[in-house]
Scaffold this active site. Structure first.
Site, PDB file in Angstrom:
ATOM      1  N   ASN A   9       0.862  -1.187   0.000  1.00  0.00           N
ATOM      2  CA  ASN A   9       0.000   0.000   0.000  1.00  0.00           C
ATOM      3  C   ASN A   9       0.895   1.232   0.000  1.00  0.00           C
ATOM      4  O   ASN A   9       1.473   1.570   1.023  1.00  0.00           O
ATOM      5  CB  ASN A   9      -0.905  -0.020   1.243  1.00  0.00           C
ATOM      6  CG  ASN A   9      -1.674   1.278   1.416  1.00  0.00           C
ATOM      7  OD1 ASN A   9      -1.811   2.054   0.475  1.00  0.00           O
ATOM      8  ND2 ASN A   9      -2.187   1.497   2.619  1.00  0.00           N
ATOM      9  N   LYS A  11       0.099   4.263  -0.198  1.00  0.00           N
ATOM     10  CA  LYS A  11      -0.523   5.478   0.360  1.00  0.00           C
ATOM     11  C   LYS A  11      -0.294   6.649  -0.605  1.00  0.00           C
ATOM     12  O   LYS A  11      -0.234   6.434  -1.813  1.00  0.00           O
ATOM     13  CB  LYS A  11       0.003   5.775   1.760  1.00  0.00           C
ATOM     14  CG  LYS A  11      -0.009   4.550   2.661  1.00  0.00           C
ATOM     15  CD  LYS A  11       0.196   4.891   4.096  1.00  0.00           C
ATOM     16  CE  LYS A  11       0.379   3.612   4.895  1.00  0.00           C
ATOM     17  NZ  LYS A  11       0.120   3.798   6.305  1.00  0.00           N
ATOM     18  N   HIS A  95      -9.492   1.114   4.968  1.00  0.00           N
ATOM     19  CA  HIS A  95      -8.207   1.342   5.636  1.00  0.00           C
ATOM     20  C   HIS A  95      -8.425   2.292   6.818  1.00  0.00           C
ATOM     21  O   HIS A  95      -9.229   3.215   6.741  1.00  0.00           O
ATOM     22  CB  HIS A  95      -7.194   1.937   4.656  1.00  0.00           C
ATOM     23  CG  HIS A  95      -5.803   1.942   5.187  1.00  0.00           C
ATOM     24  ND1 HIS A  95      -5.356   2.889   6.079  1.00  0.00           N
ATOM     25  CD2 HIS A  95      -4.758   1.097   4.987  1.00  0.00           C
ATOM     26  CE1 HIS A  95      -4.088   2.638   6.388  1.00  0.00           C
ATOM     27  NE2 HIS A  95      -3.706   1.554   5.738  1.00  0.00           N
ATOM     28  N   GLU A  97      -6.828   4.724   7.881  1.00  0.00           N
ATOM     29  CA  GLU A  97      -6.651   6.155   7.578  1.00  0.00           C
ATOM     30  C   GLU A  97      -7.902   6.729   6.932  1.00  0.00           C
ATOM     31  O   GLU A  97      -8.253   7.883   7.153  1.00  0.00           O
ATOM     32  CB  GLU A  97      -5.404   6.343   6.690  1.00  0.00           C
ATOM     33  CG  GLU A  97      -4.131   6.139   7.503  1.00  0.00           C
ATOM     34  CD  GLU A  97      -2.928   5.657   6.702  1.00  0.00           C
ATOM     35  OE1 GLU A  97      -2.951   5.721   5.461  1.00  0.00           O
ATOM     36  OE2 GLU A  97      -1.959   5.200   7.346  1.00  0.00           O
ATOM     37  N   GLU A 167      -5.418  -5.025  10.664  1.00  0.00           N
ATOM     38  CA  GLU A 167      -4.433  -3.964  10.866  1.00  0.00           C
ATOM     39  C   GLU A 167      -4.740  -3.248  12.179  1.00  0.00           C
ATOM     40  O   GLU A 167      -5.557  -2.322  12.204  1.00  0.00           O
ATOM     41  CB  GLU A 167      -4.495  -2.955   9.710  1.00  0.00           C
ATOM     42  CG  GLU A 167      -4.171  -3.571   8.364  1.00  0.00           C
ATOM     43  CD  GLU A 167      -3.561  -2.546   7.414  1.00  0.00           C
ATOM     44  OE1 GLU A 167      -2.461  -2.805   6.927  1.00  0.00           O
ATOM     45  OE2 GLU A 167      -4.163  -1.489   7.195  1.00  0.00           O
ATOM     46  N   GLY A 173       2.174   2.339  10.696  1.00  0.00           N
ATOM     47  CA  GLY A 173       3.093   3.462  10.524  1.00  0.00           C
ATOM     48  C   GLY A 173       3.770   3.902  11.811  1.00  0.00           C
ATOM     49  O   GLY A 173       4.387   4.959  11.859  1.00  0.00           O
ATOM     50  N   SER A 208       3.325  -2.055  10.414  1.00  0.00           N
ATOM     51  CA  SER A 208       4.770  -2.042  10.666  1.00  0.00           C
ATOM     52  C   SER A 208       5.447  -3.378  10.367  1.00  0.00           C
ATOM     53  O   SER A 208       6.381  -3.775  11.076  1.00  0.00           O
ATOM     54  CB  SER A 208       5.053  -1.586  12.103  1.00  0.00           C
ATOM     55  OG  SER A 208       4.595  -0.254  12.292  1.00  0.00           O
TER      56      SER A 208
HETATM   57  C1  PEP Z   1      -0.782   0.188   5.934  1.00  0.00           C
HETATM   58  O1  PEP Z   1      -0.790   1.346   5.548  1.00  0.00           O
HETATM   59  O2  PEP Z   1      -1.699  -0.557   5.592  1.00  0.00           O
HETATM   60  C2  PEP Z   1       0.319  -0.244   6.772  1.00  0.00           C
HETATM   61  C3  PEP Z   1       0.266  -1.437   7.291  1.00  0.00           C
HETATM   62  O3  PEP Z   1       1.380   0.647   6.965  1.00  0.00           O
HETATM   63  P1  PEP Z   1       2.806   0.330   7.684  1.00  0.00           P
HETATM   64  O4  PEP Z   1       3.279  -0.986   7.131  1.00  0.00           O
HETATM   65  O5  PEP Z   1       3.660   1.465   7.284  1.00  0.00           O
HETATM   66  O6  PEP Z   1       2.524   0.257   9.140  1.00  0.00           O
END
Ligand code: PEP
Length: 248
Positions: A9, A11, A95, A97, A167, A173, A208
């Protein structure tokens, strides 16, 4: 379990140069990694370019969002049919976000999930709890409600061929990853919940994931791969995570 899946992803990162370099590198590397399905989700403006770069490879394309409506006077929106038309196979819905920064609630996410299916896209449904919800012992209740919104709108079988990404919001992040045991416990809960409705979705962990923690997470029996944010922007890191998902 079906073939593991690793999805990047991006972003709101990237430019045309990065699409050419990163998508090109991952597309080339995918041939030697047939044991894992790999996809990348660049921002909307780069989807067509990415589709051209990965053409003929095993790498698949996804988008990060879609409109609820199929077409019409919805300025600024992008429909599932458009995503399909430019070569997308997947689309991320729900997601965290989008839920927290753009006010998408589970009812709207369910409508987006339905729109994805109607456009012949495979939705990647993101679910996950906030830190305070985990600390209050509410993780399963929160995730059940997020899943139920989709099941109620789209039917018991809706998640059968879908991808679900667990998630934990506190891990996205932040560099703070769930332990393999924490991830496994929630993945098991998700699998049991949706298999009661006859579905066997692919369940990814996201939050992460990095080259040094991916193997431990992917070794868990109910973790079918990963949804990768930051580490998907660097070819070596992303490919090393894909390698960690290869069946042993
Ligand atoms: C994500 O944006 O779905 C995500 C898991 O980000 P990160 O791996 O940077 O935590």
């Amino acid at each position: 379990m079906s073939r593991p899946l690793v999805v990047g992803n991006w972003k709101m990162f990237g430019d045309r140069q990065m699409v050419a370099g990163l998508v090109g590198a991952v597309a080339e590397a995918a041939a030697a990694r047939a044991g894992v399905a790999i996809a990348v989700c660049p921002p909307f403006p780069y989807l067509s370019q990415a589709a051209a770069v990965l053409q003929g490879s095993a790498l698949r394309l996804g988008a990060q969002n879609l409109a609820v409506e199929a077409s019409g006077a919805y300025t600024g929106e992008v429909s599932g049919a458009m995503l399909r038309d430019v070569g997308c196979h997947y689309v991320i819905v729900g997601h965290s976000e989008r839920r927290s920064l753009f006010g998408e609630d589970s009812a709207l996410v369910a409508r987006k999930f339905r729109a994805a299916l109607a456009a012949d896209l495979t939705p990647i449904l993101c679910v996950g709890e906030q830190l305070a919800e985990r600390e209050a012992g509410d993780t399963e209740r929160v995730i059940a409600a997020q899943l139920d919104a989709v099941l109620e709108l789209c039917g018991e079988q809706a998640l059968a061929g879908a991808v679900i990404a667990y998630e934990p919001v506190w891990a996205i992040g932040t560099g703070k990853v769930a332990t393999p045991e924490q991830a496994q416990a929630v993945h098991r809960f998700i699998r049991q919940r949706v298999s009661a409705a006859g579905s066997t979705p692919t369940i990814l962990y996201g939050g992460s994931v990095k080259p040094d923690n991916a193997a431990g997470l992917f070794a868990q029996p109910d973790v079918d791969g990963g949804l990768i944010g930051g580490a998907s922007l660097v070819a070596d890191q992303f490919l090393s995570i894909c390698d960690a998902a290869l069946p042993r």
